[in-house]
Design an enzyme around this catalytic site. Structure first.
Site, PDB file in Angstrom:
ATOM      1  N   SER A 579     -16.313  15.903  -5.746  1.00  0.00           N
ATOM      2  CA  SER A 579     -17.414  16.786  -6.105  1.00  0.00           C
ATOM      3  C   SER A 579     -18.730  16.021  -6.000  1.00  0.00           C
ATOM      4  O   SER A 579     -19.070  15.549  -4.922  1.00  0.00           O
ATOM      5  CB  SER A 579     -17.179  17.352  -7.508  1.00  0.00           C
ATOM      6  OG  SER A 579     -17.940  18.498  -7.740  1.00  0.00           O
ATOM      7  N   ASP A 665     -13.360  27.343  -2.848  1.00  0.00           N
ATOM      8  CA  ASP A 665     -14.175  26.544  -3.765  1.00  0.00           C
ATOM      9  C   ASP A 665     -15.527  27.229  -3.970  1.00  0.00           C
ATOM     10  O   ASP A 665     -16.232  27.539  -3.014  1.00  0.00           O
ATOM     11  CB  ASP A 665     -14.379  25.140  -3.178  1.00  0.00           C
ATOM     12  CG  ASP A 665     -14.961  24.162  -4.176  1.00  0.00           C
ATOM     13  OD1 ASP A 665     -15.502  24.606  -5.220  1.00  0.00           O
ATOM     14  OD2 ASP A 665     -14.891  22.955  -3.921  1.00  0.00           O
ATOM     15  N   HIS A 700     -11.932  24.644  -6.459  1.00  0.00           N
ATOM     16  CA  HIS A 700     -12.525  23.326  -6.633  1.00  0.00           C
ATOM     17  C   HIS A 700     -11.523  22.272  -7.110  1.00  0.00           C
ATOM     18  O   HIS A 700     -11.608  21.109  -6.729  1.00  0.00           O
ATOM     19  CB  HIS A 700     -13.667  23.436  -7.641  1.00  0.00           C
ATOM     20  CG  HIS A 700     -14.617  22.287  -7.630  1.00  0.00           C
ATOM     21  ND1 HIS A 700     -15.321  21.915  -6.508  1.00  0.00           N
ATOM     22  CD2 HIS A 700     -15.000  21.418  -8.609  1.00  0.00           C
ATOM     23  CE1 HIS A 700     -16.096  20.878  -6.788  1.00  0.00           C
ATOM     24  NE2 HIS A 700     -15.915  20.561  -8.053  1.00  0.00           N
TER      25      HIS A 700
END
Length: 728
Positions: A579, A665, A700
């Site tokens: 991330s 995501d 995610h």
């Protein structure tokens, strides 16, 4: 919030920890100092196809007199069949390249699985006369949510069985889980594709019937009448939590009352009920500013009242106890926050009284209130601490811990009138453990330590903390764990992880899966770099906005230190982050590609400029207080452009790389890593493997099923070990 929702460091390991997967130590199969084979830089076999080549469609734009070129902008559209074909081609290429590791992947998976107690029950928590818990069954991917009346020998009532709920879906996650005070109704929400758009339901626990309430719900709270439910809905485009509704049981669909709407796209809202059950709080917050409204829980039809209007740069958060509100605030220079109290009858600022003062270098991270005491979570020098304050004396007692490098946090504490505090403890060496701390005796009772089957022996491993010195003289903590008898001769392979954004600390956590690396001689390290929250708010501020490059140079300094001191060498050093930590991976790889053997980037935020210029994308506007606003500020734009990984890919040699993303995501949209890989393929001058793996049915955090997550971890570890030269 975008790009911060998972724990820092390695995302898959975090997922494994959070899903309760536990593992056992394996017999070391190779001398850690002498890998069985050095990796082949080309890593190709005769049958491996050529890598996919993405077509280029030139696109230019001008921002602040600077021309931006983006040949892969067309890849943003996941409804475009050409985009899907490209992703499938990348997956096929990755599968072909990794075919040589199939045996290793299978061994790793079996090792990890053999350590797990597959049929298991977590520690139940008490609420309203029931004991609530989740349990897993051998062969089933998902947990079952259940409760028993009074004691665990009572008949079980299954509340949610995710194994049934996932049928016909590729993904399943539970968000909200809130039972009414009379214990008859359950408000719960589910995400069935990984995009984090949760649908809210109310289930009658007497009849088993569930009724849909609303879509795109991010938080909810019951009131005292057990029939009124407040809930927050996300914006349909940018996903910002922006509307608060009041729902009454039996109300027709679409008839819920809009109570509040947040007009500023920089702010998101959340609703919750205090543990005292006395108040409903509506918090509206950006990254740097907040305000709180309150409503007596027994008066659900009244209007919310405001504690203090928002002021730029002032964050405050509120809880309730007795006739007082307690407020954690950073007002008047209290950068790391302080605690004040105010009478419920008049909570205006002039009535605030200091309870815990501000302290430099110590972040007051949270305060939880109970009938007779409150518990403070704080952090200093990359080390967390829990302190218990008795209301009568207001003197703190620290909950003691057995190790110098560890993580401690509050657990499931739902009861207000109690004499015990539930907390969680773990370290690199100690498995996740659940304790009850008795406030009256100041003693902790171990309720459960996550089993690690097969005779795991923690005495075989060592954990330590060292300090690297950054270019400006700042000492950067680095936490390590490894199999004992380490010789600092540079011959050990290493996996170095970091995050470094949003003020989120990089916690030291146990991973049973990680034992498969440690037992093969790998040293695992986490760098607590600036931009994270490991050393207070100052540490965060020193790695954000126009100081963001400190995050990258801190990581490089940590890597250089570990090589210099002989923990590893450049040709054995693999780095990883996810991330915002994936942004870190992209930035340091552009800056120092010579320093790393391989890079594993999870859902990486790499297309910084294009994303932060487009406020129609999920939550982009709120991010401007972390990264800068490239729309309004030329200075911000040029600084961000100077480190944005996608914009700084160049024609040069890069390390071996594995980049991973998910099609659904919503935090880092799939097109960011897709474009990044396409551009790398077109420009890089080396023959090192560049692999791109796309989960076509998740979000995610990757796969939601626990066995699927193990397979993913085995795949990633196989790539890392291949690059480290360990094939056994």
């Amino acid at each position: 919030m975008k790009r911060l929702s998972l724990p820092p460091a390695l995302l898959l390991l975090a997922l494994i920890i959070n899903t309760g997967i536990s593992t056992m130590a394996q017999t070391q199969t190779t001398d850690p100092a002498t890998p069985s084979a050095r990796p082949n830089d080309t890593a190709t076999a005769p049958s491996v196809p050529a890598p996919p080549v993405a077509k280029k469609i030139p696109r230019t734009s001008t921002v602040h007199d600077t021309t931006l070129s983006d040949d892969y902008f067309w890849m943003r559209d996941k409804k475009n069949p050409e985009v899907i074909s490209y992703l499938e081609a990348e997956n096929a290429y990755t599968a072909a390249m990794m075919k040589q590791t199939t045996g290793l992947q299978e061994r790793l998976y079996k090792e990890m699985l053999a350590r797990i107690k597959e049929t298991d029950t977590n520690v139940p928590y008490a609420l309203g006369g029931y004991l609530y818990y989740t349990r897993t069954e051998q062969g089933k991917q998902y947990p079952v949510y259940a409760r028993r009346k009074g004691q665990m020998t009572a008949p079980e009532q299954v509340l949610l069985d995710l194994n049934e709920m996932v049928k016909g879906q590729t993904f399943m996650a539970v968000g909200e889980f809130d039972v009414t005070q009379d214990t008859n109704l359950l408000a719960y929400s589910t995400d069935s594709n990984g995009y984090r758009e949760y649908t809210l339901y109310v289930k009658d626990l007497r009849t088993g019937e569930s009724t849909k309430v609303a879509d795109r719900v991010s938080s909810a709270a019951w009131t005292a009448d057990d029939k009124t439910l407040f809930y927050v809905v996300d914006h349909p485009l940018n996903k910002n939590p922006y509307r608060l509704y009041r729902h009454t049981l039996g109300q027709a669909a679409g008839a819920d009352e809009l109570v509040y709407e947040e007009k500023d796209e920089m702010f998101g809202i959340g609703v919750e009920r205090s543990r005292s059950r006395g108040y409903i709080f509506l918090t509206s917050a950006s990254h740097t500013t907040s305000e709180v409204r309150y409503l007596p829980a027994d008066k659900p039809n009244e209007a919310f009242r405001l504690i203090l209007p928002r002021e730029a740069g002032h964050e405050y958060y509120v809880d309730h106890h007795g006739d007082k509100f307690y407020i954690r605030t950073n007002e008047k220079g209290a950068l790391n926050f302080k605690l004040v109290s105010a009478p419920v009858s008049a909570p205006t600022r002039e009535n605030w009284k200091e309870v815990i003062p501000h302290r430099a270098g110590v972040m007051l991270g949270g305060v939880e209130f109970f009938k007779d005491f409150y518990v403070v979570s704080e952090r200093g020098n990359a080390t967390p601490r829990l302190r218990v304050f008795d209301f009568k004396t207001n003197k703190p007692v620290d909950i003691s811990v057995p190790e110098p490098v560890y993580s401690i946090s509050l657990g499931a504490n739902h009861e207000y009138d109690t004499s015990k505090v539930r907390y969680n403890y773990q370290s690199f060496i100690t498995p996740s453990s659940v304790y009850d701390y008795d406030v009256k005796t100041a003693k902790s009772e171990l309720l459960k330590q996550q089993p690690v089957l097969g005779g795991y022996d923690p005495s075989l491993y060592k954990s330590e903390r060292v300090y690297a010195v950054a270019t400006d003289g700042t000492r950067v903590p680095v936490s390590l764990v490894y199999k004992k008898d380490l010789k600092l001769d540079g011959r050990r392979p290493m996996l170095l992880s970091a995050y470094g954004s949003y003020g989120i600390p990089s916690n030291v956590t146990f991973s049973s899966a990680r034992l498969s690396l440690l037992d093969r001689g790998v040293v695992f390290a986490t760098a607590h770099i600036r931009g994270g929250g490991d050393l207070g708010k100052e540490w965060h501020d020193a790695g954000k906005m126009m100081s963001k490059k400190n995050t990258f140079t801190d990581f490089i300094a940590a890597a250089e230190y570990l090589v210099k001191e002989g923990y590893t060498s450049k040709d054995r050093l693999v780095i990883t982050g996810g991330s915002a930590g994936g942004l870190l991976m992209g930035a340091v790889t552009n800056m120092r590609p010579d320093l790393f053997k391989a890079v594993v980037a999870y859902v990486p935020f790499v297309d910084v400029i294009n994303t932060e210029l487009d406020d129609t994308l999920p939550l982009t506007a709120g991010e401007w207080e972390e990264w800068g606003n490239p729309v309004k500020s030329k200075e911000n734009f040029l600084y961000m452009l100077s480190y944005s990984p996608y914009d700084n890919v160049a024609a040069k040699d890069y390390p071996a790389m594995l980049v991973k993303t998910s099609l659904n995501d919503s935090q880092v949209l799939f097109h960011e890593p897709t474009k990044y890989v396409a551009k790398l393929r077109a420009l890089k001058t080396d023959k090192n493997p560049l692999l791109f793996k796309v989960n076509m049915g998740a979000g995610h955090g990757g796969a939601s099923g626990r066995y699927d997550a193990l397979h993913e971890a085995a795949f990633d570890y196989a790539f890392m070990l291949w690059q480290m030269g360990i094939t056994q």
